[in-house]
Scaffold this motif. Structure first.
Motif, mmCIF file in Angstrom:
data_model
loop_
_atom_site.group_PDB
_atom_site.id
_atom_site.type_symbol
_atom_site.label_atom_id
_atom_site.label_comp_id
_atom_site.label_asym_id
_atom_site.label_seq_id
_atom_site.Cartn_x
_atom_site.Cartn_y
_atom_site.Cartn_z
ATOM 1 N N ASP A 11 0.859 -1.280 0.027
ATOM 2 C CA ASP A 11 -0.144 -0.173 -0.122
ATOM 3 C C ASP A 11 0.749 1.322 0.236
ATOM 4 O O ASP A 11 0.264 2.660 -0.887
ATOM 5 N N LYS A 12 2.010 1.561 0.660
ATOM 6 C CA LYS A 12 2.762 2.701 0.617
ATOM 7 C C LYS A 12 3.484 3.059 -0.487
ATOM 8 O O LYS A 12 3.514 3.676 -0.651
ATOM 9 N N ALA A 13 4.213 1.459 -0.927
ATOM 10 C CA ALA A 13 4.768 1.476 -2.286
ATOM 11 C C ALA A 13 3.587 2.347 -3.080
ATOM 12 O O ALA A 13 4.613 3.078 -3.789
ATOM 13 N N GLU A 14 2.545 1.966 -3.794
ATOM 14 C CA GLU A 14 1.625 2.522 -4.269
ATOM 15 C C GLU A 14 1.428 3.582 -4.038
ATOM 16 O O GLU A 14 0.583 4.472 -5.351
ATOM 17 N N GLU A 15 1.760 4.419 -3.438
ATOM 18 C CA GLU A 15 1.189 5.520 -2.796
ATOM 19 C C GLU A 15 2.273 6.921 -3.630
ATOM 20 O O GLU A 15 2.178 8.067 -3.360
ATOM 21 N N VAL A 16 3.772 5.670 -3.566
ATOM 22 C CA VAL A 16 4.583 6.423 -3.996
ATOM 23 C C VAL A 16 4.113 6.397 -5.532
ATOM 24 O O VAL A 16 4.167 7.406 -6.377
ATOM 25 N N THR A 17 4.667 4.951 -6.386
ATOM 26 C CA THR A 17 4.140 4.708 -7.464
ATOM 27 C C THR A 17 2.970 5.501 -8.388
ATOM 28 O O THR A 17 2.995 6.201 -9.484
ATOM 29 N N ASN A 18 1.829 5.315 -7.792
ATOM 30 C CA ASN A 18 0.855 5.835 -8.580
ATOM 31 C C ASN A 18 0.377 7.571 -8.611
ATOM 32 O O ASN A 18 0.002 7.485 -10.085
#
Length: 286
Positions: free
Chosen positions: A216-223
């Motif tokens: 979830d945290k990684a997707e907050e960066v990549t999205n």
């Protein structure tokens, strides 16, 4: 049964608590560290120089206390025999706990002393608290007495394979922000290069290893990177690439309004009118 001696009573009581030198409730002249007021700062001694760069390594000493009791849960000067300062990464929000301290340190200058109030436990140890080290009750508000000693810029040019999870996300986030600055200046090709570099720190192999809160945290960066790339490509008329990048977000979040809107515009630019209307209608109803 033999009664414990006076000395044994003192030993059971644990080490003496350091004196409380800050207010246990936020003073009125606190400044907001976070927009929601979940982290506040009250400067006790002004520092000098510049505030740390994003993700700089900061040397600090601090005493962390639970509120409203004032009980110490962590004291950096007593945590090691050498009383070495802690390293806190300025602005790091990729950890699962104690992000409030990281965010507050990002606003401090060398030599500054401040009281940092974590009024929202989400910026501390959360609803569950911590039952290992350090021990913090559930849903506990906190106050830190923080001394900023010095800071140094984040390491760059490090082999990605040796970087920690947090370091990879932070490197990606720095490059996203650099890309945003270039985008604002109308330098679209250079911005795309920065966004591509950001995604290189969160490649497919890395993302496949993540689960739960870490994913979830990684997707907050990549999205946001994918969405920013789509925005640039729409301006450049590269509609196929814009649709592809918007879809990367929709694969993870099918109801993402901004991704639907940008893919709809891209599909319209490609002449795929029916699909464009589906995307734009979905965005309008969410």
């Amino acid at each position: 049964m033999e009664q414990p001696t006076h000395e044994e009573h003192e030993q059971d009581a644990g080490p003496p608590q350091p004196p409380i030198t800050v207010a246990l409730s936020p003073p009125e002249d606190c400044v907001q560290v976070t927009e929601d007021g979940g982290v506040l700062k009250h400067i006790l001694t002004e520092g000098s120089g510049e505030v740390p760069m994003l993700h700089a390594r900061c040397l600090v000493h601090f005493i962390g206390r639970c509120l409203p009791s004032g009980d110490v849960f962590l004291n950096s000067k007593e945590d090691s025999q050498a009383a070495e300062p802690y390293i806190v990464v300025a602005g790091r929000d990729t950890t699962q706990r104690a992000t409030g301290l990281n965010l507050a340190v990002a606003t401090m200058r060398a030599g500054e002393r401040a009281a940092v109030y974590v009024t929202d436990p989400a910026y501390g140890y959360g609803e569950k608290g911590s039952f290992s080290f350090p021990s913090v009750p559930p849903s506990c508000q906190l106050v830190y007495e923080v001394d900023m000693i010095a800071w140094e810029p984040p390491a760059e040019g490090v082999d990605r394979r040796t970087m920690l999870y947090e370091e990879r996300l932070e490197a990606a986030e720095r490059r996203r922000k650099e890309g945003n600055a270039l985008f604002g200046e109308g330098k679209y090709t250079e911005a795309l290069a920065k966004y591509a570099m950001a995604l290189s720190y969160c490649d497919e192999d890395f993302m496949l290893q993540l689960h739960g809160p870490h994913l979830d945290k990684a997707e907050e960066v990549t999205n946001p990177v994918y969405l920013n790339m789509a925005a640039v490509q729409l301006k450049q008329g590269d509609f196929a690439a814009a649709a592809h990048n918007a879809t990367q977000v929709l694969v993870r979040d099918p109801k993402h309004i901004k991704a639907l809107f940008r893919r709809g515009k891209a599909r319209a630019g490609m002449g795929r009118t029916v699909e464009a209307l589906e995307d734009l209608s979905s965005a309008a109803t969410l």
